[in-house]
Design a protein around this motif. Structure first.
Motif, PDB file in Angstrom:
ATOM      1  N   VAL A   1       1.197  -1.394  -0.007  1.00 57.62           N
ATOM      2  CA  VAL A   1       0.115   0.386  -0.031  1.00 57.62           C
ATOM      3  C   VAL A   1       0.943   1.010  -0.054  1.00 57.62           C
ATOM      4  O   VAL A   1       2.037   1.393   0.982  1.00 57.62           O
ATOM      5  CB  VAL A   1      -1.097   0.067   0.980  1.00 57.62           C
ATOM      6  N   ARG A   2       0.588   2.199  -0.976  1.00 57.31           N
ATOM      7  CA  ARG A   2       1.158   3.689  -0.959  1.00 57.31           C
ATOM      8  C   ARG A   2       0.461   4.541  -0.458  1.00 57.31           C
ATOM      9  O   ARG A   2      -1.060   4.108  -0.727  1.00 57.31           O
ATOM     10  CB  ARG A   2       1.552   3.941  -2.427  1.00 57.31           C
ATOM     11  N   GLY A   3       0.649   5.000   0.416  1.00 59.18           N
ATOM     12  CA  GLY A   3      -1.107   6.703   0.731  1.00 59.18           C
ATOM     13  C   GLY A   3      -1.251   6.433   2.179  1.00 59.18           C
ATOM     14  O   GLY A   3      -0.723   5.828   3.040  1.00 59.18           O
TER      15      GLY A   3
ATOM     16  N   ALA B   1       2.620  21.440  -8.253  1.00 60.00           N
ATOM     17  CA  ALA B   1       3.533  20.328  -8.802  1.00 60.00           C
ATOM     18  C   ALA B   1       4.379  19.506  -6.859  1.00 60.00           C
ATOM     19  O   ALA B   1       3.466  20.066  -5.826  1.00 60.00           O
ATOM     20  CB  ALA B   1       5.174  21.629  -8.264  1.00 60.00           C
ATOM     21  N   TYR B   2       4.919  18.620  -6.823  1.00 58.52           N
ATOM     22  CA  TYR B   2       5.142  17.976  -5.321  1.00 58.52           C
ATOM     23  C   TYR B   2       5.656  19.515  -3.950  1.00 58.52           C
ATOM     24  O   TYR B   2       6.839  20.228  -4.741  1.00 58.52           O
ATOM     25  CB  TYR B   2       6.336  17.036  -5.855  1.00 58.52           C
ATOM     26  N   ALA B   3       5.447  19.037  -3.081  1.00 54.16           N
ATOM     27  CA  ALA B   3       6.091  20.390  -2.738  1.00 54.16           C
ATOM     28  C   ALA B   3       6.193  19.463  -1.160  1.00 54.16           C
ATOM     29  O   ALA B   3       4.567  18.993  -0.545  1.00 54.16           O
ATOM     30  CB  ALA B   3       4.858  21.435  -2.169  1.00 54.16           C
TER      31      ALA B   3
ATOM     32  N   MET C   1      -5.065  18.263  -7.764  1.00 53.28           N
ATOM     33  CA  MET C   1      -6.226  16.982  -8.624  1.00 53.28           C
ATOM     34  C   MET C   1      -4.907  16.523  -8.951  1.00 53.28           C
ATOM     35  O   MET C   1      -3.895  16.534  -9.765  1.00 53.28           O
ATOM     36  CB  MET C   1      -6.552  17.724  -9.870  1.00 53.28           C
ATOM     37  N   LYS C   2      -5.268  14.928  -9.059  1.00 54.91           N
ATOM     38  CA  LYS C   2      -3.934  13.678  -9.743  1.00 54.91           C
ATOM     39  C   LYS C   2      -5.933  12.763 -10.823  1.00 54.91           C
ATOM     40  O   LYS C   2      -6.468  13.019 -10.261  1.00 54.91           O
ATOM     41  CB  LYS C   2      -4.457  12.906  -8.671  1.00 54.91           C
ATOM     42  N   LEU C   3      -5.050  12.722 -11.799  1.00 52.55           N
ATOM     43  CA  LEU C   3      -5.133  11.804 -12.851  1.00 52.55           C
ATOM     44  C   LEU C   3      -4.407  10.069 -12.145  1.00 52.55           C
ATOM     45  O   LEU C   3      -3.435  10.315 -12.827  1.00 52.55           O
ATOM     46  CB  LEU C   3      -5.606  12.587 -13.865  1.00 52.55           C
TER      47      LEU C   3
ATOM     48  N   GLU D   1       8.295   3.637   5.204  1.00 53.80           N
ATOM     49  CA  GLU D   1       8.010   4.085   6.846  1.00 53.80           C
ATOM     50  C   GLU D   1       7.549   5.188   6.792  1.00 53.80           C
ATOM     51  O   GLU D   1       7.149   5.315   8.344  1.00 53.80           O
ATOM     52  CB  GLU D   1      10.099   4.468   6.691  1.00 53.80           C
ATOM     53  N   LYS D   2       7.970   5.976   5.453  1.00 53.39           N
ATOM     54  CA  LYS D   2       6.830   7.465   6.139  1.00 53.39           C
ATOM     55  C   LYS D   2       5.557   7.174   6.512  1.00 53.39           C
ATOM     56  O   LYS D   2       5.381   7.668   7.447  1.00 53.39           O
ATOM     57  CB  LYS D   2       7.461   8.171   4.751  1.00 53.39           C
ATOM     58  N   ASP D   3       4.730   5.791   5.447  1.00 54.09           N
ATOM     59  CA  ASP D   3       3.529   5.585   6.231  1.00 54.09           C
ATOM     60  C   ASP D   3       3.201   4.602   7.065  1.00 54.09           C
ATOM     61  O   ASP D   3       1.691   5.071   7.032  1.00 54.09           O
ATOM     62  CB  ASP D   3       2.813   4.631   4.865  1.00 54.09           C
ATOM     63  N   ALA D   4       4.210   3.697   7.607  1.00 50.60           N
ATOM     64  CA  ALA D   4       4.045   3.573   8.718  1.00 50.60           C
ATOM     65  C   ALA D   4       3.851   3.826  10.485  1.00 50.60           C
ATOM     66  O   ALA D   4       3.342   4.387  11.043  1.00 50.60           O
ATOM     67  CB  ALA D   4       4.794   2.537   8.749  1.00 50.60           C
TER      68      ALA D   4
ATOM     69  N   ALA E   1      -7.587  12.829  -0.771  1.00 49.70           N
ATOM     70  CA  ALA E   1      -5.915  11.895  -0.051  1.00 49.70           C
ATOM     71  C   ALA E   1      -6.397  10.654  -0.780  1.00 49.70           C
ATOM     72  O   ALA E   1      -8.025  10.126  -0.821  1.00 49.70           O
ATOM     73  CB  ALA E   1      -5.593  11.584   1.922  1.00 49.70           C
ATOM     74  N   HIS E   2      -4.646  10.362  -0.803  1.00 45.79           N
ATOM     75  CA  HIS E   2      -4.930   9.215  -2.480  1.00 45.79           C
ATOM     76  C   HIS E   2      -3.985   7.949  -1.925  1.00 45.79           C
ATOM     77  O   HIS E   2      -2.909   8.611  -1.278  1.00 45.79           O
ATOM     78  CB  HIS E   2      -4.341   9.678  -3.364  1.00 45.79           C
ATOM     79  N   GLY E   3      -5.323   7.032  -1.911  1.00 43.80           N
ATOM     80  CA  GLY E   3      -3.821   5.920  -1.609  1.00 43.80           C
ATOM     81  C   GLY E   3      -4.095   4.904  -2.378  1.00 43.80           C
ATOM     82  O   GLY E   3      -5.273   4.360  -2.976  1.00 43.80           O
TER      83      GLY E   3
HETATM   84  C1  LIG Z   1       5.522  12.254  -5.214  1.00 49.51           C
HETATM   85  C2  LIG Z   1       6.482  12.113  -5.748  1.00 49.51           C
HETATM   86  C3  LIG Z   1       8.328  12.509  -4.773  1.00 49.51           C
HETATM   87  N1  LIG Z   1       9.239  12.668  -4.712  1.00 49.51           N
HETATM   88  C4  LIG Z   1      10.379  11.753  -3.831  1.00 49.51           C
HETATM   89  C5  LIG Z   1       9.935  11.926  -2.292  1.00 49.51           C
HETATM   90  C6  LIG Z   1      10.770  10.485  -2.219  1.00 49.51           C
HETATM   91  O1  LIG Z   1      11.603  10.567  -2.160  1.00 49.51           O
HETATM   92  C7  LIG Z   1      10.065  10.094  -2.989  1.00 49.51           C
HETATM   93  C8  LIG Z   1       9.066   9.084  -3.169  1.00 49.51           C
HETATM   94  O2  LIG Z   1       8.618   9.286  -2.398  1.00 49.51           O
HETATM   95  P1  LIG Z   1       7.001   9.113  -1.775  1.00 49.51           P
HETATM   96  O3  LIG Z   1       7.465   7.767  -0.904  1.00 49.51           O
HETATM   97  O4  LIG Z   1       6.261   9.710  -1.181  1.00 49.51           O
HETATM   98  O5  LIG Z   1       6.194   8.053  -3.213  1.00 49.51           O
HETATM   99  P2  LIG Z   1       5.352   7.683  -2.976  1.00 49.51           P
HETATM  100  O6  LIG Z   1       5.078   6.922  -1.639  1.00 49.51           O
HETATM  101  O7  LIG Z   1       4.401   6.702  -4.178  1.00 49.51           O
HETATM  102  O8  LIG Z   1       3.939   9.138  -2.923  1.00 49.51           O
HETATM  103  C9  LIG Z   1       2.747   9.255  -4.332  1.00 49.51           C
HETATM  104  O9  LIG Z   1       2.205   8.225  -3.432  1.00 49.51           O
HETATM  105  C10 LIG Z   1       0.852   8.305  -2.954  1.00 49.51           C
HETATM  106  C11 LIG Z   1       0.590   7.329  -3.097  1.00 49.51           C
HETATM  107  C12 LIG Z   1       0.221   9.489  -4.102  1.00 49.51           C
HETATM  108  O10 LIG Z   1      -1.157   9.549  -4.169  1.00 49.51           O
HETATM  109  C13 LIG Z   1       1.479  10.632  -4.309  1.00 49.51           C
HETATM  110  O11 LIG Z   1       1.314  10.705  -6.010  1.00 49.51           O
HETATM  111  C14 LIG Z   1       2.745  10.313  -3.737  1.00 49.51           C
HETATM  112  O12 LIG Z   1       2.359  10.931  -2.758  1.00 49.51           O
HETATM  113  O13 LIG Z   1       9.877   9.993  -4.078  1.00 49.51           O
HETATM  114  C15 LIG Z   1       9.264  13.576  -5.691  1.00 49.51           C
HETATM  115  O14 LIG Z   1      10.348  13.518  -6.392  1.00 49.51           O
HETATM  116  N2  LIG Z   1       8.125  13.843  -6.704  1.00 49.51           N
HETATM  117  C16 LIG Z   1       7.107  13.684  -6.092  1.00 49.51           C
HETATM  118  O15 LIG Z   1       6.021  14.111  -7.075  1.00 49.51           O
END
Ligand SMILES: Cc1cn([C@H]2C[C@H](O)[C@@H](COP(=O)(O)OP(=O)(O)O[C@H]3O[C@H](C)C(=O)[C@H](O)[C@H]3O)O2)c(=O)[nH]c1=O
Length: 186
Positions: A61-63, A140-142, A74-76, A169-172, A121-123
């Motif tokens: 799971v991501r999210g 943009a990613y912030a 917005m996300k598509l 680790e972040k999501d946990a 929120a999305h996951g």
């Molecule tokens: C989202 C994003 C992340 N990053 C970097 C930050 C971390 O170093 C690495 C992995 O990021 P993260 O663990 O947040 O990736 P996901 O868990 O797949 O996060 C995404 O997954 C969920 C389901 C979402 O809806 C978002 O699109 C996004 O939050 O990529 C970037 O450089 N740019 C980006 O736009």
């Protein structure tokens, strides 16, 4: 002839987008995005970022992720390989469906995407190995504005189809919703 079949969901603004395929003996062509066609479905801003993710293991799971205003996006979400259970959670302050979630199965085979408005929120959970997703983002990613909620939060009661085999680790470490959380103003 429309290139997309748009289906409403119980959460206002969250829409399932089914892509039409143009097939011939060579294979097919379909549009992943079309500003004119998706304007009516609520995509009324430029795409400012496109992400591609690969998730190796079924059950991962991501999210649940979102960005705070003014970076709300917005996300598509499109599944180009494998299959996912895609979840959008309504965090809009004052929404009649606040903290309610809706899920759709997206797969390379069903040609469906989920159009997720700002304030959600999305996951997702990978329902197969080697899942590849493409995300169109309207902001943009912030990282400083990025927030999350725990995917296994009992108050959200997200009904993941498979045992969750992996979280980052972040999501946990994501926080659980408390009584003070009143959502985001978008
Ligand atoms: C989202 C994003 C992340 N990053 C970097 C930050 C971390 O170093 C690495 C992995 O990021 P993260 O663990 O947040 O990736 P996901 O868990 O797949 O996060 C995404 O997954 C969920 C389901 C979402 O809806 C978002 O699109 C996004 O939050 O990529 C970037 O450089 N740019 C980006 O736009």
């Amino acid at each position: 002839m429309s290139r997309f079949l748009v289906t409403e969901t119980p959460l206002a603004g969250l829409r399932l987008i089914q892509r039409q395929q143009f097939s011939d003996s060579r294979g097919f062509l379909s549009r992943l995005f079309c500003a004119d066609a998706l304007l009516a479905a609520g995509w009324d801003k430029p795409i400012v970022q496109i992400n591609h993710t690969c998730t190796l293991r079924q059950g991962t799971v991501r999210g649940m992720h979102y960005q705070l205003p003014p970076h709300a996006e917005m996300k598509l979400v499109t599944c180009l390989r494998g299959e996912i259970w895609d979840v959008a959670l309504d965090l809009r302050a004052g929404s009649p469906t606040f903290l309610q979630w809706h899920a759709e199965r997206l797969s390379a085979d069903n040609h469906c995407s989920l159009l997720i408005p700002e304030g959600f929120a999305h996951g997702f959970q990978a329902l197969s190995d080697d899942v590849e997703l493409l995300y169109c983002h309207s902001a943009a990613y912030a990282p400083d504005a990025e927030r999350g909620l725990h995917a296994l939060d009992e108050r959200l009661a997200i009904d993941w189809p498979l045992p969750v085999c992996e979280l980052s680790e972040k999501d946990a470490a994501q926080s659980r919703v408390d009584g003070k959380f009143d959502g985001v103003r978008v």
